[in-house]
Write a protein that holds these residues in place. Sequence first.
Motif, PDB file in Angstrom:
ATOM      1  N   GLU A  58      24.060  37.535 -43.237  1.00 48.97           N
ATOM      2  CA  GLU A  58      24.219  38.070 -44.588  1.00 48.97           C
ATOM      3  C   GLU A  58      23.073  39.008 -44.933  1.00 48.97           C
ATOM      4  O   GLU A  58      23.276  40.078 -45.521  1.00 48.97           O
ATOM      5  CB  GLU A  58      24.302  36.937 -45.612  1.00 48.97           C
ATOM      6  CG  GLU A  58      25.594  36.167 -45.580  1.00 48.97           C
ATOM      7  CD  GLU A  58      25.595  35.012 -46.564  1.00 48.97           C
ATOM      8  OE1 GLU A  58      24.691  34.945 -47.422  1.00 48.97           O
ATOM      9  OE2 GLU A  58      26.505  34.176 -46.472  1.00 48.97           O
ATOM     10  N   GLU A  59      21.854  38.636 -44.569  1.00 46.41           N
ATOM     11  CA  GLU A  59      20.688  39.481 -44.839  1.00 46.41           C
ATOM     12  C   GLU A  59      20.777  40.786 -44.056  1.00 46.41           C
ATOM     13  O   GLU A  59      20.478  41.856 -44.586  1.00 46.41           O
ATOM     14  CB  GLU A  59      19.401  38.737 -44.486  1.00 46.41           C
ATOM     15  CG  GLU A  59      19.085  37.587 -45.422  1.00 46.41           C
ATOM     16  CD  GLU A  59      17.883  36.770 -44.964  1.00 46.41           C
ATOM     17  OE1 GLU A  59      17.256  37.122 -43.942  1.00 46.41           O
ATOM     18  OE2 GLU A  59      17.567  35.773 -45.623  1.00 46.41           O
ATOM     19  N   GLU A  60      21.216  40.722 -42.794  1.00 46.23           N
ATOM     20  CA  GLU A  60      21.361  41.936 -41.987  1.00 46.23           C
ATOM     21  C   GLU A  60      22.442  42.843 -42.561  1.00 46.23           C
ATOM     22  O   GLU A  60      22.282  44.068 -42.593  1.00 46.23           O
ATOM     23  CB  GLU A  60      21.690  41.562 -40.547  1.00 46.23           C
ATOM     24  CG  GLU A  60      20.536  40.939 -39.798  1.00 46.23           C
ATOM     25  CD  GLU A  60      20.937  40.465 -38.410  1.00 46.23           C
ATOM     26  OE1 GLU A  60      22.088  40.740 -37.988  1.00 46.23           O
ATOM     27  OE2 GLU A  60      20.097  39.843 -37.741  1.00 46.23           O
ATOM     28  N   ALA A  61      23.546  42.268 -43.025  1.00 45.41           N
ATOM     29  CA  ALA A  61      24.621  43.060 -43.615  1.00 45.41           C
ATOM     30  C   ALA A  61      24.139  43.748 -44.893  1.00 45.41           C
ATOM     31  O   ALA A  61      24.436  44.918 -45.125  1.00 45.41           O
ATOM     32  CB  ALA A  61      25.826  42.178 -43.907  1.00 45.41           C
ATOM     33  N   ALA A  62      23.378  43.032 -45.697  1.00 47.75           N
ATOM     34  CA  ALA A  62      22.848  43.632 -46.928  1.00 47.75           C
ATOM     35  C   ALA A  62      21.890  44.765 -46.602  1.00 47.75           C
ATOM     36  O   ALA A  62      21.902  45.812 -47.257  1.00 47.75           O
ATOM     37  CB  ALA A  62      22.151  42.564 -47.774  1.00 47.75           C
ATOM     38  N   ALA A  63      21.065  44.579 -45.583  1.00 52.78           N
ATOM     39  CA  ALA A  63      20.129  45.637 -45.176  1.00 52.78           C
ATOM     40  C   ALA A  63      20.894  46.852 -44.650  1.00 52.78           C
ATOM     41  O   ALA A  63      20.527  48.000 -44.935  1.00 52.78           O
ATOM     42  CB  ALA A  63      19.169  45.111 -44.118  1.00 52.78           C
ATOM     43  N   ALA A  64      21.970  46.625 -43.896  1.00 52.39           N
ATOM     44  CA  ALA A  64      22.766  47.728 -43.375  1.00 52.39           C
ATOM     45  C   ALA A  64      23.431  48.510 -44.507  1.00 52.39           C
ATOM     46  O   ALA A  64      23.506  49.739 -44.475  1.00 52.39           O
ATOM     47  CB  ALA A  64      23.818  47.205 -42.407  1.00 52.39           C
ATOM     48  N   VAL A  65      23.914  47.810 -45.532  1.00 54.73           N
ATOM     49  CA  VAL A  65      24.537  48.475 -46.679  1.00 54.73           C
ATOM     50  C   VAL A  65      23.506  49.321 -47.415  1.00 54.73           C
ATOM     51  O   VAL A  65      23.776  50.458 -47.806  1.00 54.73           O
ATOM     52  CB  VAL A  65      25.183  47.431 -47.622  1.00 54.73           C
ATOM     53  CG1 VAL A  65      25.574  48.064 -48.944  1.00 54.73           C
ATOM     54  CG2 VAL A  65      26.375  46.789 -46.956  1.00 54.73           C
TER      55      VAL A  65
END
Length: 121
Positions: free
Chosen positions: A28-35
């Motif tokens: 979830e943290e990686e997805a938020a960073a990618a967004v």
Amino acid sequence: FFSATMSSSNSLASWLFGSSVVRAEEAEEEAAAAVEEAEEEEEAKPEIKVQTAPFDARFPTMNQTKHCYTRYNEFHKCVKEKGEDCEDCNFYARAYRSLCPSEWVEKWNEEREAGNFAGKY
């Protein structure tokens, strides 16, 4: 005893469900960073406007060879009459650059420099 050993809900979830909760949180943290990175890239890109020469009733057919040659000559006529720094000539420059193959323009420029270009300007 149980509350003393488990100080937070994350460690409780880790204790109950193993490392899958930790991996899910990391994902979830990686997805938020990618967004966030994607949004920053979108903001940083300048707007590009792609255009070609507008319709000219003098050249109604699909073959735009004559249109290309005419715009090239009009550009050089404009430059000769108004100077290289004139903003009015930019229209003709964009038109011939979008219509004419670069090989033709290079050839015509070489002919102009050599003094044997067939055009008037």
